[in-house]
Design a protein around this motif. Sequence first.
Motif: not given
Length: 629
Positions: A533, A488-489, A486, A3, A570-571, A564-567, A573
């Motif tokens: 995102l 990020s995933t 997607t 990550n 990555f668990t 919005e964005d990943n925290n 937002r």
Amino acid sequence: MKNSVLLLNSRAGFCFACITSSVALPFNFVQAQTSVAPTLQDVVITANRIPTKLTDVLADVTLIDRTELDLVGQSSLLDVLSNLPGIQISRNGGYRSSSGVFLRGATSSQTVILLDGIRIGSATSGAPALENMPLDRIERIEVLRGAASALYGSDAVGGVIHIFTREPGVKPVYTANIGVGGDGQQQSGLAVRGSVGELGYSLGWSREKADGISVLVNPLSSAFNPDRDGFQATSVDAKLRYQVTPQHQLSLGLLHSDTDYQFDGAASPNPLKLTKANTDARADSSLNNLSAQWQAQWLPNWKSTLALGVAEDQSVTKYFRSTDGAFGGSGKFNTNRRQASWQNDLSLGQDVLSFAIEQRREEVDSSMNYSVKARDLTGAMLSYALRTGDWSALAVLRSDHNSQFGSFTNWSLSGGYQFNANWRAVLSSGTSFQAPSFNQLYYPGFGNAALTPQQNQSNEVGLKYRHANLNFEATVYQNDVRGFITPSTNVQSALAILRGISLSSAWQIGASQISASYDYADPRTQPNNLRLLRIARHVANFRVQHQWSDVSLFTEVKFSSDREDNNLSFTGRDKLGAYRLLNVGANWQISPQWALLVRINNLSNTRYALANNYSTPGRNAFVSLSWKY
């Protein structure tokens, strides 16, 4: 650790495929007239792949010429693009960090970027490194919004951004510039262009550097280091054009750009056991672009262009121990493309029939062990541009073959009706596709070789108003992307719906010019109905410029709603707050040879984020002096 790599090196980590394409530029390129707001006589190429008056274009297009680029005084290409309708950007840190461009809500890999007709970008991440493009060496920019795979092949889901470098001149012109600004910004450039007999030439050099700001702002990040992360960038470009006969023209273009910037990153593997406090992470990102064209007028109504090109996108990360400079490891994600195209345009009265065939090969050279490192693509395109009375239309059919995924057929159909001298309605529909990138397929611990190409259909309706001193455009669109991946995933969802509204206007009142745009974008994946995102629902831009004798004053205001964005883990937002930016500046034409630019960005010193955990510059000033002879 995976990550961390994905987060800190977004070009190498996660995005979509960037499949190359070459667009042949027609023989009679008509240079747009220089003005701050496009005039009715301006001509664009990207919308139809043939020179077309802006008033006749059916697509949603923006044109920025060199005069406007000089007047706005922006510090980078990304700053210019961020103020255009339909475009949002993200940036992983300061002035020249890795970045992304979102056109009509599409991801950063779903926009085709052309440089003098040659597609550029990374085949591993799928995204272009626009931070490498020197703004000083750009002649004009054309932005085509909307699905355009029928014209340009894979990846044109959100549209096309076409960048033209400086053109040869008629008589010798020498230019130089130097500038300084906040955060240690320094900028300089030299250029000459002109012609000798039938040979036209343009040569240029530019250099930029800055002490920068800290890329990361979250102390909890495993890579956070509060030191300044600077950059330096150097570019060289050349363009030669030889008129062999009145009917035949040869041209050669070259651009080399190298950007070396610091970032907060963690080495993996880590033989020196570097910590975030003593790691000096650096990214060496470079672009090499070489193109050659033979343009021929075989008959009064038959033009053809043969174009060849080579494009290299290199991204190398290196890690050092800051205390003694000891080398702590490196990684690379390089892309090499070879491209060829042959386009023929046949004029039939006011109509134009075009046919093009294209071939391209892309290869990756990476420190990651990809099981497949190359692919070949071929394409054939047929289009017909119709104009009769108040009606106009463009029909395009294209077939592409990808050596990994087989053949795909895409189409587009656009129509327009001129109600009167001022009002025009347009309607467009078309399909596009995008193959997965090499990272999405083969990146260790992240890739999925079972991914399939995304396919989409886009529909839009627009209304255009043009008068002597007032232009207005409104577009409503929806783009349904089936099998959306997607970023990020790397999960392939059933559907992503990219829908929105775009409004733009330009108004001249005496010595004042006013421009404004508003975009509503709400791209979501289905069936979970999650927002994409780093894309805001509402973005508005407003600019006023007033000419007072030899001084031009301008004010810019940007408003963006939250995104919005990943925290960090990555668990889940995080929400990035809404913000408002205010920029002011002035251009002073001291004499016919000398000009002074003063610009203050983010005058209110607003703190905002374009990507979670990453910084953005606060209030900063920039002053430059330019000379032209």
